[in-house]
Design an enzyme around this catalytic site. Structure first.
Site, PDB file in Angstrom:
ATOM      1  N   PRO A   1      38.262  32.683  42.197  1.00 36.62           N
ATOM      2  CA  PRO A   1      39.494  33.310  41.793  1.00 36.62           C
ATOM      3  C   PRO A   1      39.390  32.955  40.385  1.00 36.62           C
ATOM      4  CG  PRO A   1      39.899  31.262  43.030  1.00 36.62           C
ATOM      5  CD  PRO A   1      38.386  31.404  43.078  1.00 36.62           C
ATOM      6  N   GLY A   2      40.028  34.046  39.860  1.00 34.87           N
ATOM      7  CA  GLY A   2      40.511  33.630  38.450  1.00 34.87           C
ATOM      8  C   GLY A   2      41.806  34.632  38.098  1.00 34.87           C
TER       9      GLY A   2
ATOM     10  N   ARG B   1      43.590  45.629  27.296  1.00 34.39           N
ATOM     11  CA  ARG B   1      43.404  46.013  28.510  1.00 34.39           C
ATOM     12  C   ARG B   1      43.786  47.571  28.879  1.00 34.39           C
ATOM     13  NH1 ARG B   1      45.246  44.047  32.922  1.00 34.39           N
ATOM     14  NH2 ARG B   1      43.276  44.591  34.219  1.00 34.39           N
TER      15      ARG B   1
ATOM     16  N   CYS C   1      46.640  49.795  13.408  1.00 38.11           N
ATOM     17  CA  CYS C   1      46.204  50.951  12.834  1.00 38.11           C
ATOM     18  C   CYS C   1      45.204  51.589  13.490  1.00 38.11           C
ATOM     19  CB  CYS C   1      45.817  50.677  11.451  1.00 38.11           C
ATOM     20  SG  CYS C   1      45.675  52.322  10.459  1.00 38.11           S
TER      21      CYS C   1
ATOM     22  N   TYR D   1      43.123  37.627  31.304  1.00 35.99           N
ATOM     23  CA  TYR D   1      42.515  38.475  30.466  1.00 35.99           C
ATOM     24  C   TYR D   1      43.233  39.243  29.297  1.00 35.99           C
ATOM     25  CZ  TYR D   1      39.308  38.099  34.554  1.00 35.99           C
ATOM     26  OH  TYR D   1      38.346  37.545  35.346  1.00 35.99           O
TER      27      TYR D   1
END
Length: 431
Positions: free
Chosen positions: A291-292, A330, A361, A390
């Site tokens: 698990p993370g 993400r 930009c 993440y």
């Protein structure tokens, strides 16, 4: 609130583990990563105890540190007696710098260079997750040259669809990760590993993907993995002492996402593993998971300062903040959905439908579109929830933007664990 560690105090401000996020924004500046240390520790303990109870036989977890890799996370993992996995020498050396015991580290990666292998062997990494024939031969050669014998597991591909986003699916036949079972290559890789002098094969690993909410894909995965284990026992006389099912339990990023009872899922998987082992006449191996996201995601919040609110009549309203894809890529990468609110107006109704735009930009620099938040104005503190996984790990210096600081909150106190990058940091390596 979306998760139990988020709240609203008497001032109408958003809180994380009881800490006033608006006050933390003033103290440390924005953008700012916040992490609830209490929840991180609770999740590690929950996973460790649940896998020990329902999988038994020396089973456990490895924290997938790619989700959030910094020295403090490795210190916490050591405190909580949790193994970790790393996917680069950079992560490995961060763990080393934190004082983490490296014999409890598993080294992943689909393309380990000779330098990677030598470096990991030199510091005494506990286990290699071997991904390919080339890596296996290189590891055996280098270990022999260094006078070492290295413990390994083989990463194999079970060809399972976990019904998650394509970008985070890793267990199907057409994947850059692992060696497939269905083509016969996993068997040949096992045979090669057993023939070499400087590696010791302990078992098999697979990973089917991330953000999976049900136990069924993992049960299907266990069936395939244990059938392969039984096949290798019959054909090669090798019975694996370990089987690793990887990670992947999901986290709710929005109110519409399912909620997961992790312990219930682990119990269901454990029950089926017992059945499958009996079916194939196997001694039950130690079962591991990685698990993370589900350890760190909802422990995190990112705070921003609103710069402008631009209404294009009949089109949309943009709320621009002082961060964006540099600290959270993400949404730009694969459209990940988030929940956001104005932290200093958290008790007010959400009535503004808007696009939250970053400062880069780049037209695609968004944190989200069609997001409902409280009415915003310049100087407000905007909070994006469930950003512990993440975000910091994937942050960049695009447009020469310094990466944010990170603060951990526990028992009403806050402490800086990653300093904000300075402008000098941006050109430190320039010549």
């Amino acid at each position: 609130m979306l998760h139990k560690n988020y709240g609203i105090n008497e001032n109408g401000h958003l809180t994380l583990c009881g800490a006033d996020t608006v006050m933390l924004a003033k103290k440390y500046g924005t953008p700012l990563y916040l992490m609830d240390e209490t929840l991180v520790r609770e999740r590690m303990r929950m996973y460790r105890k649940a896998t020990e109870k329902y999988f038994g036989n020396g089973s456990g977890i490895h924290y997938a540190s790619k989700a959030l890799s910094c020295k403090e996370m490795y210190r916490i993992a050591a405190d909580e007696h949790v193994n970790v996995d790393v996917v680069s020498i950079g992560e490995l050396y961060t763990a080393k710098a934190a004082g983490y015991p490296l014999d409890h580290v598993c080294f992943h990666g689909n393309n380990k260079t000779d330098e990677d292998i030598e470096s990991a062997l030199a510091v005494g990494v506990g286990e290699f997750m071997v991904d390919s024939f080339e890596e296996l031969r290189a590891l055996d050669t280098i270990a022999g040259r260094m006078g070492k014998v290295q413990r390994i597991m083989l990463r194999i591909t079970p060809n399972i669809d976990p019904h998650t986003q394509k970008a985070i699916s890793t267990g199907e036949l057409d994947s850059k990760f692992g060696t497939p079972i269905s083509t016969g290559q996993a068997e040949k890789l096992t045979e090669l590993a057993l023939s070499l002098d400087h590696v010791v094969l302990e078992g098999f690993h697979s990973h089917i993907g991330s953000q999976t909410f049900e136990s069924e894909p993992f049960i299907e995965q266990a069936e395939v993995m244990l059938e392969f284990t039984a096949d290798m026992k019959k054909k090669l006389g090798f019975e694996a002492s370990k089987v690793n099912l990887g990670g992947g339990f999901g986290v709710a990023y929005t109110e519409s996402d399912p909620r997961v009872d992790y312990v219930e899922n682990i119990a269901a998987i454990g029950k089926e593993i017992e059945r499958i082992c009996k079916k194939y006449s196997l001694k039950k191996p130690a079962i591991f998971m990685e698990p993370g996201r589900s350890i760190v995601a909802d422990a995190g919040i990112t705070l921003y300062t609103v710069g402008s609110v631009k209404e294009i009549e009949g089109v949309r309203t943009y709320v621009s903040v002082d961060g964006g894809m540099t600290d959270n890529p993400r949404y730009a990468l694969y459209g990940s959905k988030y929940t956001a609110l104005i932290a200093n107006k958290a008790s007010e109704l959400k009535t503004l439908n808007c696009t939250i735009a970053g400062r880069c930009c780049e037209s695609g620099d968004m944190i989200g579109e069609n997001m409902l938040i409280q009415p915003a104005e310049r100087g407000d503190i905007l909070a994006v929830l469930v950003t512990g996984a993440y975000n910091y790990s994937m942050a960049s210096n695009y447009n020469r933007v310094p990466r944010p600081a990170m603060v951990f909150v526990r028992d009403g106190s806050d402490r800086l664990v990653v300093r904000r990058e300075s402008f000098e940091d941006l050109y430190r390596n320039d010549i």
